[in-house]
Design a protein around this motif. Structure first.
Motif, PDB file in Angstrom:
ATOM      1  N   LEU A 259       0.828  -1.200   0.000  1.00 52.69           N
ATOM      2  CA  LEU A 259       0.000   0.000   0.000  1.00 52.69           C
ATOM      3  C   LEU A 259       0.865   1.253   0.000  1.00 52.69           C
ATOM      4  CD1 LEU A 259      -2.848  -0.986   2.499  1.00 52.69           C
ATOM      5  CD2 LEU A 259      -3.022  -0.754   0.013  1.00 52.69           C
ATOM      6  N   ARG A 260       1.940   1.228   0.780  1.00 52.23           N
ATOM      7  CA  ARG A 260       2.850   2.370   0.825  1.00 52.23           C
ATOM      8  C   ARG A 260       3.434   2.643  -0.560  1.00 52.23           C
ATOM      9  NH1 ARG A 260       6.509   0.440   3.945  1.00 52.23           N
ATOM     10  NH2 ARG A 260       5.716   1.081   5.988  1.00 52.23           N
ATOM     11  N   GLU A 261       3.867   1.597  -1.236  1.00 51.24           N
ATOM     12  CA  GLU A 261       4.424   1.736  -2.579  1.00 51.24           C
ATOM     13  C   GLU A 261       3.376   2.287  -3.547  1.00 51.24           C
ATOM     14  OE1 GLU A 261       5.837  -2.132  -3.532  1.00 51.24           O
ATOM     15  OE2 GLU A 261       7.744  -1.901  -2.479  1.00 51.24           O
ATOM     16  N   ASP A 262       2.150   1.792  -3.442  1.00 54.01           N
ATOM     17  CA  ASP A 262       1.083   2.253  -4.338  1.00 54.01           C
ATOM     18  C   ASP A 262       0.761   3.725  -4.113  1.00 54.01           C
ATOM     19  OD1 ASP A 262       0.910  -0.218  -5.482  1.00 54.01           O
ATOM     20  OD2 ASP A 262      -0.928  -0.838  -4.459  1.00 54.01           O
ATOM     21  N   ILE A 263       0.816   4.151  -2.870  1.00 47.45           N
ATOM     22  CA  ILE A 263       0.528   5.554  -2.550  1.00 47.45           C
ATOM     23  C   ILE A 263       1.681   6.454  -3.001  1.00 47.45           C
ATOM     24  CG2 ILE A 263       0.198   7.211  -0.669  1.00 47.45           C
ATOM     25  CD1 ILE A 263      -1.291   4.926   0.831  1.00 47.45           C
ATOM     26  N   PHE A 264       2.900   6.055  -2.668  1.00 45.81           N
ATOM     27  CA  PHE A 264       4.061   6.877  -3.024  1.00 45.81           C
ATOM     28  C   PHE A 264       4.232   6.988  -4.534  1.00 45.81           C
ATOM     29  CE2 PHE A 264       6.709   6.337   1.129  1.00 45.81           C
ATOM     30  CZ  PHE A 264       5.813   7.180   1.778  1.00 45.81           C
ATOM     31  N   SER A 265       3.924   5.920  -5.263  1.00 47.95           N
ATOM     32  CA  SER A 265       4.108   5.941  -6.711  1.00 47.95           C
ATOM     33  C   SER A 265       2.947   6.609  -7.439  1.00 47.95           C
ATOM     34  CB  SER A 265       4.276   4.515  -7.242  1.00 47.95           C
ATOM     35  OG  SER A 265       3.084   3.760  -7.061  1.00 47.95           O
ATOM     36  N   GLY A 266       1.840   6.836  -6.733  1.00 49.65           N
ATOM     37  CA  GLY A 266       0.695   7.487  -7.356  1.00 49.65           C
ATOM     38  C   GLY A 266      -0.369   6.530  -7.868  1.00 49.65           C
TER      39      GLY A 266
ATOM     40  N   ILE B 133      -3.728  -0.068   7.827  1.00 51.25           N
ATOM     41  CA  ILE B 133      -4.162   1.323   7.724  1.00 51.25           C
ATOM     42  C   ILE B 133      -3.722   2.115   8.945  1.00 51.25           C
ATOM     43  CG2 ILE B 133      -6.212   2.816   7.743  1.00 51.25           C
ATOM     44  CD1 ILE B 133      -7.569   0.754   5.912  1.00 51.25           C
ATOM     45  N   GLN B 134      -3.789   1.487  10.121  1.00 46.84           N
ATOM     46  CA  GLN B 134      -3.337   2.158  11.344  1.00 46.84           C
ATOM     47  C   GLN B 134      -1.845   2.468  11.276  1.00 46.84           C
ATOM     48  OE1 GLN B 134      -4.559  -0.604  14.382  1.00 46.84           O
ATOM     49  NE2 GLN B 134      -6.630   0.236  14.530  1.00 46.84           N
ATOM     50  N   GLN B 135      -1.060   1.530  10.722  1.00 43.77           N
ATOM     51  CA  GLN B 135       0.377   1.756  10.578  1.00 43.77           C
ATOM     52  C   GLN B 135       0.649   2.920   9.628  1.00 43.77           C
ATOM     53  OE1 GLN B 135       3.089   0.579  12.012  1.00 43.77           O
ATOM     54  NE2 GLN B 135       4.522   1.657  10.640  1.00 43.77           N
ATOM     55  N   LEU B 136      -0.061   2.956   8.500  1.00 44.72           N
ATOM     56  CA  LEU B 136       0.119   4.035   7.528  1.00 44.72           C
ATOM     57  C   LEU B 136      -0.329   5.375   8.109  1.00 44.72           C
ATOM     58  CD1 LEU B 136      -1.084   2.186   4.303  1.00 44.72           C
ATOM     59  CD2 LEU B 136       1.272   2.756   4.930  1.00 44.72           C
ATOM     60  N   ALA B 137      -1.352   5.337   8.953  1.00 43.87           N
ATOM     61  CA  ALA B 137      -1.801   6.568   9.606  1.00 43.87           C
ATOM     62  C   ALA B 137      -0.743   7.057  10.585  1.00 43.87           C
ATOM     63  CB  ALA B 137      -3.131   6.325  10.323  1.00 43.87           C
ATOM     64  N   TRP B 138      -0.102   6.135  11.300  1.00 46.02           N
ATOM     65  CA  TRP B 138       0.959   6.501  12.230  1.00 46.02           C
ATOM     66  C   TRP B 138       2.130   7.144  11.491  1.00 46.02           C
ATOM     67  CZ3 TRP B 138       5.945   4.172  13.379  1.00 46.02           C
ATOM     68  CH2 TRP B 138       6.530   4.674  14.544  1.00 46.02           C
ATOM     69  N   GLU B 139       2.380   6.679  10.263  1.00 47.37           N
ATOM     70  CA  GLU B 139       3.459   7.234   9.455  1.00 47.37           C
ATOM     71  C   GLU B 139       3.060   8.552   8.790  1.00 47.37           C
ATOM     72  OE1 GLU B 139       4.849   4.346   6.662  1.00 47.37           O
ATOM     73  OE2 GLU B 139       5.247   2.823   8.183  1.00 47.37           O
ATOM     74  N   GLY B 140       1.778   8.920   8.876  1.00 47.36           N
ATOM     75  CA  GLY B 140       1.330  10.160   8.267  1.00 47.36           C
ATOM     76  C   GLY B 140       0.965  10.038   6.806  1.00 47.36           C
ATOM     77  N   ILE B 141       0.937   8.817   6.288  1.00 45.73           N
ATOM     78  CA  ILE B 141       0.638   8.588   4.882  1.00 45.73           C
ATOM     79  C   ILE B 141      -0.869   8.570   4.646  1.00 45.73           C
ATOM     80  CG2 ILE B 141       0.947   6.952   2.963  1.00 45.73           C
ATOM     81  CD1 ILE B 141       3.489   6.005   4.420  1.00 45.73           C
ATOM     82  N   VAL B 142      -1.591   8.186   5.686  1.00 45.19           N
ATOM     83  CA  VAL B 142      -3.048   8.083   5.616  1.00 45.19           C
ATOM     84  C   VAL B 142      -3.649   8.918   6.739  1.00 45.19           C
ATOM     85  CG1 VAL B 142      -4.995   6.497   5.977  1.00 45.19           C
ATOM     86  CG2 VAL B 142      -3.098   5.827   4.498  1.00 45.19           C
TER      87      VAL B 142
ATOM     88  N   GLU C 213       8.510   4.581  -7.756  1.00 45.06           N
ATOM     89  CA  GLU C 213       8.455   3.537  -6.734  1.00 45.06           C
ATOM     90  C   GLU C 213       9.862   3.091  -6.337  1.00 45.06           C
ATOM     91  OE1 GLU C 213       7.156  -1.129  -6.623  1.00 45.06           O
ATOM     92  OE2 GLU C 213       5.684   0.298  -7.415  1.00 45.06           O
ATOM     93  N   HIS C 214      10.720   2.849  -7.320  1.00 45.15           N
ATOM     94  CA  HIS C 214      12.069   2.352  -7.017  1.00 45.15           C
ATOM     95  C   HIS C 214      12.968   3.458  -6.462  1.00 45.15           C
ATOM     96  CE1 HIS C 214      10.754  -1.317  -8.705  1.00 45.15           C
ATOM     97  NE2 HIS C 214      10.852  -0.969  -9.973  1.00 45.15           N
TER      98      HIS C 214
END
Length: 206
Positions: free
Chosen positions: A18-25, A53-62, A132-133
């Motif tokens: 999910l992180r990769e999908d978000i960062f890459s657009g 999702i909770q982890q991504l929210a903690w990272e500020g991504i979500v 992504e890379h």
């Protein structure tokens, strides 16, 4: 490996994807992350999805909202990006200082593998994969510091400037230059020159 380890490992894979999908657009800013849809995509129950999702929210991504659910955080406006990029540079240089005296051949293999994937993406002019890379390479640097707090701060910052990655890549007449600009960083690591590594990394980011 016991069941709890398997569940934890699966959750980490979901977070990474999910992180990769978000960062890459691939998953757009402001898009809602629906637990039921993601559970179907990854063929899991909603529990691991909720934890991811909770982890991504903690990272500020979500961002989580009681009414709207989980939404992908927006990138920072240009004027804030100019402030954030030097902070990102400071974090990555600090991470390098933490691990530089403990580099191994396995470390080089990790970074070389990412750069080889980046090279193929550049040759194919696949800008989604290039982003992504690119992010994966720098994330691997921070991960190598073995500091979860540092990685969380870095992830939050990069989440805010991910649009900057994609937009900067599109400015290259020949995308292979993106790959080539990363090679001096790895060369400095192999030459065991800390100051050269820090300067090369700083020039690359800024």
């Amino acid at each position: 490996m016991n069941e709890s380890q398997l569940v934890r490992g699966l959750g980490e894979q979901i977070v990474e994807r999910l992180r990769e999908d978000i960062f890459s657009g691939r998953i757009a800013e402001g898009e809602r992350l629906r637990e039921i849809d993601l559970a179907e995509r990854f063929a899991v129950s909603r529990g691991p999805i909720r934890e991811a999702i909770q982890q991504l929210a903690w990272e500020g991504i979500v961002e989580t909202d009681r009414n709207k659910g989980a939404l992908v955080s927006s990138s920072a406006p240009n004027e804030i990006t100019e402030l954030i990029i030097p902070l990102r540079c400071t974090i990555e240089k600090y991470a390098v200082r933490l691990f530089f005296d403990h580099l191994t051949e396995d470390d080089f293999l990790v970074w070389e593998t990412i750069l080889e994937k980046m090279k193929r993406a550049c040759e194919a002019k696949d800008f989604t994969l290039i982003s992504e890379h690119d992010i994966a390479f720098h994330r691997a640097l921070v991960t190598r510091s073995q500091s979860p707090d540092l990685l969380a701060i870095w992830s939050s910052i990069v989440s805010r400037v991910r649009r900057h990655f994609r937009e900067s890549h599109l400015k290259y007449a020949n995308p292979i230059q993106i790959y080539e600009e990363h090679l001096p960083i790895l060369d400095a690591f192999k030459n065991k020159s800390l100051q050269k590594a820090l300067k090369t990394l700083e020039d690359h980011i800024e």
